[in-house]
Every structure is written in structure tokens, then in C-alpha cells.
Design a protein around this motif. Structure first.
Motif, short mmCIF file in Angstrom:
data_model
loop_
_atom_site.label_atom_id
_atom_site.label_comp_id
_atom_site.label_asym_id
_atom_site.label_seq_id
_atom_site.Cartn_x
_atom_site.Cartn_y
_atom_site.Cartn_z
N LEU A 1 -8.11 -19.68 -11.99
CA LEU A 1 -7.89 -18.24 -12.08
C LEU A 1 -8.43 -17.56 -10.83
CD1 LEU A 1 -9.31 -17.70 -15.70
CD2 LEU A 1 -6.92 -18.05 -15.06
N THR A 2 -7.80 -16.42 -10.43
CA THR A 2 -8.33 -15.63 -9.33
C THR A 2 -8.03 -14.16 -9.55
OG1 THR A 2 -8.33 -15.25 -6.95
CG2 THR A 2 -6.26 -15.95 -7.90
N ARG A 3 -8.97 -13.29 -9.17
CA ARG A 3 -8.79 -11.85 -9.39
C ARG A 3 -9.07 -11.03 -8.13
NH1 ARG A 3 -11.12 -13.97 -14.03
NH2 ARG A 3 -9.87 -13.67 -15.91
N GLN A 4 -9.21 -11.69 -7.00
CA GLN A 4 -9.57 -10.98 -5.78
C GLN A 4 -8.52 -9.96 -5.37
OE1 GLN A 4 -10.49 -13.48 -2.45
NE2 GLN A 4 -11.07 -11.79 -1.14
N LEU A 5 -7.24 -10.33 -5.48
CA LEU A 5 -6.18 -9.39 -5.10
C LEU A 5 -6.19 -8.15 -5.98
CD1 LEU A 5 -3.17 -11.80 -4.41
CD2 LEU A 5 -4.54 -10.57 -2.73
N ALA B 1 -6.65 -2.38 -6.29
CA ALA B 1 -6.80 -1.27 -7.24
C ALA B 1 -6.95 0.10 -6.57
CB ALA B 1 -7.98 -1.54 -8.17
N PRO B 2 -7.76 0.25 -5.51
CA PRO B 2 -7.88 1.56 -4.88
C PRO B 2 -6.58 2.09 -4.29
CG PRO B 2 -9.70 0.14 -4.21
CD PRO B 2 -8.69 -0.72 -4.89
N HIS B 3 -5.64 1.19 -4.04
CA HIS B 3 -4.35 1.59 -3.48
C HIS B 3 -3.26 1.70 -4.55
CE1 HIS B 3 -6.06 0.84 0.48
NE2 HIS B 3 -6.41 -0.36 0.07
N GLY B 4 -3.64 1.49 -5.80
CA GLY B 4 -2.66 1.52 -6.87
C GLY B 4 -1.85 0.25 -6.99
N ILE B 5 -2.30 -0.80 -6.29
CA ILE B 5 -1.59 -2.08 -6.35
C ILE B 5 -2.16 -2.90 -7.49
CG2 ILE B 5 -1.14 -4.26 -5.14
CD1 ILE B 5 -1.48 -2.70 -2.51
N VAL C 1 0.84 -1.20 0.00
CA VAL C 1 0.00 0.00 0.00
C VAL C 1 0.87 1.25 0.00
CG1 VAL C 1 -1.64 1.35 1.37
CG2 VAL C 1 -2.00 -1.11 1.06
N ARG C 2 1.91 1.24 0.82
CA ARG C 2 2.81 2.41 0.90
C ARG C 2 3.56 2.64 -0.40
NH1 ARG C 2 3.17 0.76 6.36
NH2 ARG C 2 4.89 -0.67 5.95
N SER C 3 3.97 1.55 -1.06
CA SER C 3 4.78 1.68 -2.28
C SER C 3 3.93 1.69 -3.56
CB SER C 3 5.78 0.53 -2.37
OG SER C 3 5.12 -0.71 -2.56
N ARG C 4 2.61 1.47 -3.41
CA ARG C 4 1.76 1.28 -4.57
C ARG C 4 2.38 0.20 -5.46
NH1 ARG C 4 -2.07 5.24 -5.15
NH2 ARG C 4 -2.28 4.88 -7.41
N GLY C 5 2.63 -0.93 -4.83
CA GLY C 5 3.43 -1.98 -5.43
C GLY C 5 2.67 -2.94 -6.32
N ILE D 1 -2.28 -2.95 -16.53
CA ILE D 1 -2.70 -4.35 -16.55
C ILE D 1 -2.83 -4.86 -15.11
CG2 ILE D 1 -2.11 -6.71 -17.24
CD1 ILE D 1 -0.54 -5.52 -19.57
N THR D 2 -4.02 -5.27 -14.75
CA THR D 2 -4.24 -5.90 -13.44
C THR D 2 -5.40 -6.88 -13.57
OG1 THR D 2 -4.45 -5.49 -11.06
CG2 THR D 2 -5.88 -4.20 -12.50
N GLY D 3 -5.38 -7.90 -12.73
CA GLY D 3 -6.41 -8.92 -12.78
C GLY D 3 -6.28 -9.87 -13.96
N THR D 4 -5.08 -9.92 -14.52
CA THR D 4 -4.86 -10.73 -15.72
C THR D 4 -4.17 -12.05 -15.38
OG1 THR D 4 -4.76 -8.88 -17.27
CG2 THR D 4 -3.52 -10.83 -17.86
N ASN D 5 -4.56 -13.09 -16.07
CA ASN D 5 -3.86 -14.37 -15.99
C ASN D 5 -3.16 -14.59 -17.33
OD1 ASN D 5 -3.20 -17.08 -14.98
ND2 ASN D 5 -4.60 -17.76 -16.57
#
Length: 236
Positions: free
Chosen positions: A138-142, A147-151, A123-127, A210-214
Motif C-alpha cells: 500500500l502507498t498513500r504519498q500521492l 490533497a492541497p491541490h484538490g488532487i 494541479v491545473r485540472s484538480r485531477g 475518497i483519497t488515499g484509499t486502497n
């Protein structure tokens, strides 16, 4: 800083070496501690920076907390979590004991515990979180949570990769799935570097949208599963 589990051998070692070569500060860990330390030595020989605090059990919360804490203390934070540790057991459902099925829980624990403990640092690093799954799920929960934290959170699903583990199991002469490698459309079994190439892209700025991608890295195997009509058409 990149936190990478499973760095003793195979994909994890390849990831640690490549990330370090690209300039990342690497903190590795594995139950096979001496082999993970050897990975650290290989990185140092090539001019990179790496740390391997101690034996890491990614299914034990205390072990993971110690690992994450020492990594953050050493380098001032965590930018990338690459959860690559894990092991699986394959076999027919009517012949494998329940213990083998239960053993695969480590695949889930290794991701959940590492992400859970490292989350405040991300969260601190928007990592960035990168998991290694398979073509089986497949999983997309993370991704949704981060996303709201830029992760960003993505997954790599390797197919058949040439590692000591697969040579001792899936690619062993007596294993019934060994012949499936012949059906891979690109004509070969994958290498750890094939997986790491995809990993480097997904954690880089070039993948910032790109996020939530497998990302399936299997030489096309899952598109023509052995024995299916599509496979027969491909081979003819």
C-alpha cells in the motif's frame, strides 16, 4: 481527459474501452504499440475518442514526457492519470534470479514517472490519480501530496485476474500457485472489467471525498489466504 498506460491488452484495454464508453477522451500507450493502436480502433468503432501517440515505455523518462506532452497538447490538459502498465514475475525466492526481482522495479517506475511528469497538468485540472497495485503493498504519498491541490490519489489492488499474462504465468498448468484460485471466496477468478468497474467509481464525482484509499478487488481472496486457519474455517 484520461491518460491510461498499458492499453495494449488485459486490464488496460478494458479500462480504455470503458472510460471511452463513459465519455472520456482517452490517451493510451504501451510498449506493444500495435496492440495499443488496435485498442484505439476498437474505441473508434464504438464512437469514442482515443489517441495512441507512439510506443510507450513507462520506465523511460523521455518516453513518458513525450507521451504526456502529446496528450496534453491534443486535448488541452489531463484530468485523470490511470497508471495500469506493468509486469511482474513470481517464483520461490531460492529459485528465482535477482534479475526477476529487479524486473519488478518497473512497477514502481511506471507509477512514479507518469505521476511526476503529469503532475503540473493535474494541479491545473484538480485531477485524479489512479494506480494499480496489489494485495502485497500500500502507498498513500500521492494522496498526501495532492490533497492541497484538490488532487485525489487512490489505488486498486487486484487479486487473481484472468488476463493473458496470468494465463501464461499464475494460471498456467505447471505453476504452483494455480490451485490457489480454488480458494477465492466468491468462487471465480476476476476479470479485467471487475477492476475497471472499481476504477470508474474511484475517478468519478461519486468518489470526490475518497483519497488515499486502497480498494482490494480480489473476490475476498486476501481475507482467507490459502492455507491459513481462516481459509480452513471458510472451506468447512
Amino acid at each position: 481527459m484520461a491518460l491510461i498506460s498499458g492499453t495494449a491488452r488485459g486490464r488496460g484495454r478494458a479500462a480504455a474501452l470503458r472510460f471511452a464508453a463513459e465519455g472520456a477522451l482517452v490517451v493510451g500507450g504501451d510498449l506493444l504499440h500495435e496492440e495499443a493502436v488496435e485498442t484505439q480502433r476498437l474505441i473508434a468503432q464504438k464512437g469514442g475518442t482515443a489517441l495512441t501517440p507512439g510506443p510507450l515505455d513507462v520506465t523511460d523518462e523521455d518516453s513518458v514526457r513525450t507521451w504526456v506532452s502529446e496528450a496534453a497538447d491534443a486535448f488541452g490538459g489531463i484530468d485523470i492519470v490511470y497508471a495500469d502498465a506493468g509486469a511482474v514475475r513470481f517464483g520461490a525466492i531460492d529459485r528465482r534470479p535477482y534479475e526477476d526481482f529487479a524486473f519488478t522495479r518497473a512497477e514502481l517506475d511506471s507509477v512514479w514517472l507518469t505521476a511526476h511528469v503529469a503532475w503540473p497538468h493535474l494541479v491545473r485540472s484538480r485531477g485524479c490519480v489512479l494506480t494499480v497495485g496489489s494485495t502485497a503493498g500500500l502507498t498513500r504519498q500521492l494522496a498526501a501530496k495532492g490533497a492541497p491541490h484538490g488532487i485525489r490519489a487512490n489505488c486498486i489492488s487486484p487479486g487473481m485476474i484472468d488476463t493473458k499474462g496470468t494465463r501464461d504465468d499464475l494460471l498456467a498448468e505447471e505453476h504452483p500457485m494455480r490451485g490457489h484460485a480454488e480458494h477465492i471466496p466468491l468462487g471465480r477468478v476476476g476479470t479485467p472489467d471487475d477492476v475497471v468497474d472499481a476504477a470508474l467509481f474511484l475517478v468519478s464525482d461519486e468518489a470526490s471525498y475518497i483519497t488515499g484509499t486502497n480498494l482490494v478487488v480480489d473476490g475476498g481472496w486476501s481475507t482467507v489466504l490459502p492455507g491459513t486457519l481462516a481459509d480452513k474455517e471458510f472451506r468447512t
